[in-house]
Design a protein around this motif. Structure first.
Motif, PDB file in Angstrom:
ATOM      1  N   ILE A 173     -14.693   2.423   4.222  1.00 58.20           N
ATOM      2  CA  ILE A 173     -13.433   2.601   5.256  1.00 58.20           C
ATOM      3  C   ILE A 173     -13.285   0.615   4.516  1.00 58.20           C
ATOM      4  O   ILE A 173     -11.972   0.043   4.622  1.00 58.20           O
ATOM      5  N   ASN A 174     -14.656   0.805   4.233  1.00 53.06           N
ATOM      6  CA  ASN A 174     -14.102  -0.967   3.337  1.00 53.06           C
ATOM      7  C   ASN A 174     -13.210  -0.842   2.043  1.00 53.06           C
ATOM      8  O   ASN A 174     -12.733  -1.919   1.449  1.00 53.06           O
ATOM      9  N   LYS A 175     -13.182   0.033   1.457  1.00 56.63           N
ATOM     10  CA  LYS A 175     -12.318  -0.076   0.540  1.00 56.63           C
ATOM     11  C   LYS A 175     -10.204   0.353   0.821  1.00 56.63           C
ATOM     12  O   LYS A 175     -10.212  -0.151  -0.062  1.00 56.63           O
ATOM     13  N   VAL A 176     -10.350   0.809   2.064  1.00 54.36           N
ATOM     14  CA  VAL A 176      -8.907   0.750   2.589  1.00 54.36           C
ATOM     15  C   VAL A 176      -8.944  -0.159   3.217  1.00 54.36           C
ATOM     16  O   VAL A 176      -7.622  -1.398   3.310  1.00 54.36           O
ATOM     17  N   PHE A 177      -9.789  -0.941   3.766  1.00 58.09           N
ATOM     18  CA  PHE A 177      -9.826  -2.538   4.533  1.00 58.09           C
ATOM     19  C   PHE A 177      -9.746  -3.319   3.183  1.00 58.09           C
ATOM     20  O   PHE A 177      -8.333  -4.505   3.177  1.00 58.09           O
ATOM     21  N   ALA A 178     -10.676  -3.343   2.123  1.00 61.09           N
ATOM     22  CA  ALA A 178      -9.265  -3.868   0.633  1.00 61.09           C
ATOM     23  C   ALA A 178      -8.215  -4.509   0.598  1.00 61.09           C
ATOM     24  O   ALA A 178      -7.487  -5.105   0.403  1.00 61.09           O
ATOM     25  N   MET A 179      -7.475  -2.835   0.312  1.00 59.72           N
ATOM     26  CA  MET A 179      -6.421  -2.212  -0.457  1.00 59.72           C
ATOM     27  C   MET A 179      -5.281  -2.694   1.243  1.00 59.72           C
ATOM     28  O   MET A 179      -4.120  -3.789   0.522  1.00 59.72           O
ATOM     29  N   TRP A 180      -5.610  -2.718   2.511  1.00 61.50           N
ATOM     30  CA  TRP A 180      -5.089  -3.312   3.325  1.00 61.50           C
ATOM     31  C   TRP A 180      -4.975  -4.966   3.409  1.00 61.50           C
ATOM     32  O   TRP A 180      -3.534  -5.396   3.542  1.00 61.50           O
ATOM     33  N   MET A 189      -1.188   4.762  -0.912  1.00 62.06           N
ATOM     34  CA  MET A 189      -1.346   6.126  -0.708  1.00 62.06           C
ATOM     35  C   MET A 189      -2.354   7.183  -1.453  1.00 62.06           C
ATOM     36  O   MET A 189      -2.045   8.097  -1.325  1.00 62.06           O
ATOM     37  N   GLY A 190      -1.908   6.490  -2.609  1.00 61.98           N
ATOM     38  CA  GLY A 190      -3.276   7.185  -3.659  1.00 61.98           C
ATOM     39  C   GLY A 190      -4.426   7.495  -2.447  1.00 61.98           C
ATOM     40  O   GLY A 190      -5.368   8.982  -2.666  1.00 61.98           O
ATOM     41  N   PHE A 191      -4.594   6.901  -0.759  1.00 63.37           N
ATOM     42  CA  PHE A 191      -5.904   7.226  -0.466  1.00 63.37           C
ATOM     43  C   PHE A 191      -5.109   8.363   0.386  1.00 63.37           C
ATOM     44  O   PHE A 191      -6.331   9.041   0.296  1.00 63.37           O
ATOM     45  N   MET A 192      -4.007   8.111   0.647  1.00 64.23           N
ATOM     46  CA  MET A 192      -3.481   9.529   1.600  1.00 64.23           C
ATOM     47  C   MET A 192      -4.159  10.659   1.011  1.00 64.23           C
ATOM     48  O   MET A 192      -3.748  11.725   1.739  1.00 64.23           O
ATOM     49  N   LEU A 193      -3.376  10.516  -0.249  1.00 68.81           N
ATOM     50  CA  LEU A 193      -3.199  11.319  -1.062  1.00 68.81           C
ATOM     51  C   LEU A 193      -4.660  12.871  -0.902  1.00 68.81           C
ATOM     52  O   LEU A 193      -4.888  13.429  -1.099  1.00 68.81           O
ATOM     53  N   ALA A 237      -2.133   2.376   9.276  1.00 66.61           N
ATOM     54  CA  ALA A 237      -2.018   2.249   7.422  1.00 66.61           C
ATOM     55  C   ALA A 237      -1.219   3.431   7.118  1.00 66.61           C
ATOM     56  O   ALA A 237      -0.414   3.084   6.438  1.00 66.61           O
ATOM     57  N   LEU A 238      -1.485   4.544   7.751  1.00 60.47           N
ATOM     58  CA  LEU A 238      -1.286   5.644   7.385  1.00 60.47           C
ATOM     59  C   LEU A 238       0.131   6.453   7.029  1.00 60.47           C
ATOM     60  O   LEU A 238       0.926   6.278   6.332  1.00 60.47           O
ATOM     61  N   HIS A 239       0.393   5.800   8.366  1.00 58.75           N
ATOM     62  CA  HIS A 239       1.932   5.309   8.840  1.00 58.75           C
ATOM     63  C   HIS A 239       3.392   5.354   8.248  1.00 58.75           C
ATOM     64  O   HIS A 239       4.694   5.374   8.178  1.00 58.75           O
ATOM     65  N   LEU A 240       2.581   4.038   7.317  1.00 65.72           N
ATOM     66  CA  LEU A 240       3.366   2.987   6.908  1.00 65.72           C
ATOM     67  C   LEU A 240       3.883   3.663   5.489  1.00 65.72           C
ATOM     68  O   LEU A 240       4.763   2.432   4.353  1.00 65.72           O
ATOM     69  N   VAL A 241       3.216   4.093   4.739  1.00 63.76           N
ATOM     70  CA  VAL A 241       3.268   4.638   3.323  1.00 63.76           C
ATOM     71  C   VAL A 241       3.635   5.821   2.992  1.00 63.76           C
ATOM     72  O   VAL A 241       4.246   7.330   3.510  1.00 63.76           O
ATOM     73  N   GLY A 242       4.428   5.348   1.848  1.00 65.40           N
ATOM     74  CA  GLY A 242       5.153   7.414   1.073  1.00 65.40           C
ATOM     75  C   GLY A 242       6.076   7.370   1.323  1.00 65.40           C
ATOM     76  O   GLY A 242       6.986   7.013   2.471  1.00 65.40           O
ATOM     77  N   PRO A 243       7.124   8.410   0.770  1.00 62.00           N
ATOM     78  CA  PRO A 243       8.503   9.149   1.745  1.00 62.00           C
ATOM     79  C   PRO A 243       8.375   9.147   2.845  1.00 62.00           C
ATOM     80  O   PRO A 243       8.907   9.928   3.679  1.00 62.00           O
TER      81      PRO A 243
END
Length: 268
Positions: A173-180, A189-193, A237-243
């Motif tokens: 989660i800290n990695k996600v926070f840093a990206m945010w 997007m990479g995290f979502m994949l 956050a994952l609702h705002l990335v990617g196609p």
């Protein structure tokens, strides 16, 4: 920033559990929020009573008549629960999705996070202080029905994914926070994949929890813009990335979409 003529919807990605370290929000975010007369959330938790929450859990989170959790768990999920020595006795009459979400919430709290510090809750409090209109793109009942729509294969996959991340939850989660905080769209997007690697169970999760929901939320934002006004929209956050993300869907629908950085707007 999504606009049509003079009408605007500012879209901010959210992390639902956070800490005080997230605040204050960046100045350009606060400035955009200050321009808006309405806050739009996935769900307005201020309208969710304890009684309503209990009723919805009983209706959508409990196993059916004559069933229990053990009946609904896949063999792979049972093995993962045994491997991690997870005590599930208190959840014997619940569905796998409810166990999954509960374990995720417990992991967040144990990592020092709180939903009261999440972006949604933070902005909701500010909106209440400013007497802003608060709207929602979904309802809590819709979200609980969504988990049931996963079917047993999807519910068990959700549980497996959360069991897999629990041992290193804080690090992840800290990695996600840093990206945010960096606005690292490619990283998210990479995290979502990684979160939804190809496979039948994860394909179900992505279809139901991301793609279909994004279509519905995008329609909600589009309807608000058609009605006119200035809105501040907050979604996970994952609702705002990617196609399949909200900005991409709205751009394809003909709205003007810009990504707003601290240095100013850039084409999406």
């Amino acid at each position: 920033k999504v606009s049509k003529g003079k009408d605007t919807a500012w879209l901010l990605s959210s992390v639902h559990y956070a800490s005080e370290s997230f605040y204050p929000l960046p100045a350009h975010v606060e400035e955009a929020f200050a321009q808006c007369s309405s806050l739009v959330l996935e769900v307005n938790v201020a309208e969710v009573s304890f009684q309503l929450l209990n009723d919805l859990i009983n209706r959508h989170g409990k196993a059916g008549p004559g069933e229990n959790l053990d009946d609904l768990l896949s063999e792979e999920a049972k093995a993962a629960i045994a491997r991690d020595n997870v005590d599930i006795a208190r959840y014997h009459d619940m569905r796998p999705w409810y166990l999954a979400i509960t374990l995720e919430n417990v992991a967040a709290v144990e990592s020092g996070l709180a939903w009261q510090e999440g972006i949604d809750a933070h902005l909701l409090q500010q909106a209440q202080e400013r007497s802003l209109e608060v709207l929602e793109l979904e309802t809590l009942e819709f979200q609980m029905t969504m988990y049931q729509d996963l079917g047993l294969e999807g519910e068990n996959q959700l549980l497996l994914n959360i069991l897999a991340v629990r041992p290193n939850f804080a690090e992840t989660i800290n990695k996600v926070f840093a990206m945010w905080k960096l606005g690292d769209v490619d990283g998210l997007m990479g995290f979502m994949l990684e979160e939804f690697p190809q496979g039948v169970g994860n394909d179900i999760l992505y279809e139901v929890m991301i793609r279909k929901r994004n279509q519905g939320m995008a329609q909600g934002v589009a309807s608000l813009l058609e009605a006119g006004g200035n809105y501040f929209v907050v979604a996970g956050a994952l609702h705002l990335v990617g196609p399949d993300g909200l900005p991409a869907i709205l751009a394809r629908q003909g709205f003007q979409v810009e990504r707003v950085l601290a240095s100013g707007p850039v084409p999406y």
